[in-house]
Motif scaffolding. Structure first.
Motif, mmCIF file in Angstrom:
data_model
loop_
_atom_site.group_PDB
_atom_site.id
_atom_site.type_symbol
_atom_site.label_atom_id
_atom_site.label_comp_id
_atom_site.label_asym_id
_atom_site.label_seq_id
_atom_site.Cartn_x
_atom_site.Cartn_y
_atom_site.Cartn_z
ATOM 1 N N ALA A 161 38.692 45.000 33.949
ATOM 2 C CA ALA A 161 37.787 44.345 34.528
ATOM 3 C C ALA A 161 36.753 43.312 33.801
ATOM 4 O O ALA A 161 36.633 44.017 32.574
ATOM 5 N N ASP A 162 36.342 42.529 34.374
ATOM 6 C CA ASP A 162 35.282 41.753 33.837
ATOM 7 C C ASP A 162 33.847 41.883 34.691
ATOM 8 O O ASP A 162 33.886 41.138 35.546
ATOM 9 N N PRO B 11 30.064 32.564 52.995
ATOM 10 C CA PRO B 11 31.198 33.604 52.590
ATOM 11 C C PRO B 11 32.242 32.673 51.838
ATOM 12 O O PRO B 11 32.658 31.536 52.420
ATOM 13 N N ARG B 12 32.800 33.181 50.825
ATOM 14 C CA ARG B 12 33.911 32.607 50.050
ATOM 15 C C ARG B 12 33.515 31.211 49.584
ATOM 16 O O ARG B 12 34.343 30.504 49.226
ATOM 17 N N THR B 13 32.414 31.040 49.086
ATOM 18 C CA THR B 13 31.829 29.842 48.533
ATOM 19 C C THR B 13 31.967 30.044 47.087
ATOM 20 O O THR B 13 32.033 28.912 46.126
ATOM 21 N N LEU B 14 31.670 31.083 46.398
ATOM 22 C CA LEU B 14 31.448 31.269 44.934
ATOM 23 C C LEU B 14 32.746 31.016 44.342
ATOM 24 O O LEU B 14 33.764 31.773 44.782
ATOM 25 N N GLY C 93 40.774 35.577 39.391
ATOM 26 C CA GLY C 93 40.060 36.261 40.336
ATOM 27 C C GLY C 93 38.757 36.620 40.001
ATOM 28 O O GLY C 93 37.753 37.151 40.958
ATOM 29 N N LYS C 94 38.301 36.373 38.993
ATOM 30 C CA LYS C 94 37.110 36.619 38.425
ATOM 31 C C LYS C 94 35.998 35.699 38.781
ATOM 32 O O LYS C 94 35.952 34.566 38.712
#
Length: 275
Positions: free
Chosen positions: A9-10, A243-246, A252-253
């Protein structure tokens, strides 16, 4: 019986791995089954992997060592847990280099460079991008880390570092601190440097917000400001976003650089402060 469980993971978070161990211990999962690793697409894929059976190894590093600063008089020391990402896989070599490209000594934090059998020849039809990160068959990964007894420890992305008033700050330290507030999870916060209308450099904290109540949003903003001030001693700009804006990378990172670009270009529209 679990024989091995890879984690690349990152970045790798010790408490997440410990939570996994606690959740699956009754099913026979052993902490020694974990294989923390480091890799990237340009190396298709692995660069370092923890030798089987060694499990989770963590080092506590003082934050001023991570940022290249010095401890201020009277300030309590703060540490971050850095996960051991293992040793170079067969055919790969890792070096830590300074800004001028010179190799650094053990336990000195610098840029992670790698070369080896699985390294790409370059980006497809993009000689300029290739030249920016490759030199003499070596790849500048863009990550920062250090070597200790042949093991690699990753501390962050070079381009994500926030430099304000000559001091370096890692965005994930701020993000992780904000995540400890109730109702947040990994990926809900993105932190990067910005400039206020008055010309002051400051961290911008973009946060996914689920509440529509104005009073709750105001309270949330103040909680986040207090948390960031406690961690960094700085004031910050808090922007609550839907939500889900970034934005995410293809894997997926969280992409802080893209979040900053979209925010500055007006593509990410925060909730109105008065709303």
């Amino acid at each position: 019986l679990f024989r091995s469980a890879g984690n690349g993971a990152d970045m790798i978070r010790p408490y997440v791995m410990q939570s996994w161990v606690d959740a699956f211990a009754d099913a026979g999962f052993s902490p020694s089954a974990f294989l923390p690793s480091y890799g990237l697409a340009e190396s298709t894929l692995a660069v370092t992997i923890m030798p089987p059976g060694e499990g989770i190894v963590v080092e506590l590093v003082e934050e001023t060592d991570l940022s290249g600063g010095s401890v201020e008089d009277g300030r309590p020391q703060r540490y971050r847990a850095i996960v051991n990402c293992g040793k170079p896989v067969r055919g790969m070599t890792v070096e830590i280099r300074d800004e001028d490209g010179a190799p650094m000594a053990e336990r000195q934090i610098g840029k992670v460079w790698t070369t080896g059998l699985s390294l790409m020849a370059g980006y497809f039809r993009d000689e300029e991008a290739t030249a920016e990160c490759m030199k003499d068959g070596w790849l500048d990964t863009g990550d920062m880390g250090y070597l200790s007894n042949g093991y690699l420890y990753i501390v962050g992305r070079a381009k994500d570092m926030i430099i304000i008033n000559g001091k370096n700050h890692w965005p994930q330290d701020i993000e992780w601190a904000v995540e400890q507030l109730p109702g947040f999870k990994q990926g809900d916060i993105a932190v990067f440097a910005t400039t206020t209308a008055g010309g002051e450099e400051t961290p911008a904290v973009l946060v996914h917000c689920l509440t529509s109540a104005a009073a709750e949003r105001a309270k949330l903003r103040e909680q986040i400001r207090d948390r960031v001030r406690a961690i960094t001693g700085m004031n910050c700009v808090v922007e609550l976003v839907p939500p889900r804006t970034l934005p995410r990378t293809s894997s997926g990172k969280l992409s802080r650089s893209k979040a900053r670009k979209l925010y500055l270009e007006g593509e990410i529209v925060p909730y109105d402060i008065a709303a």
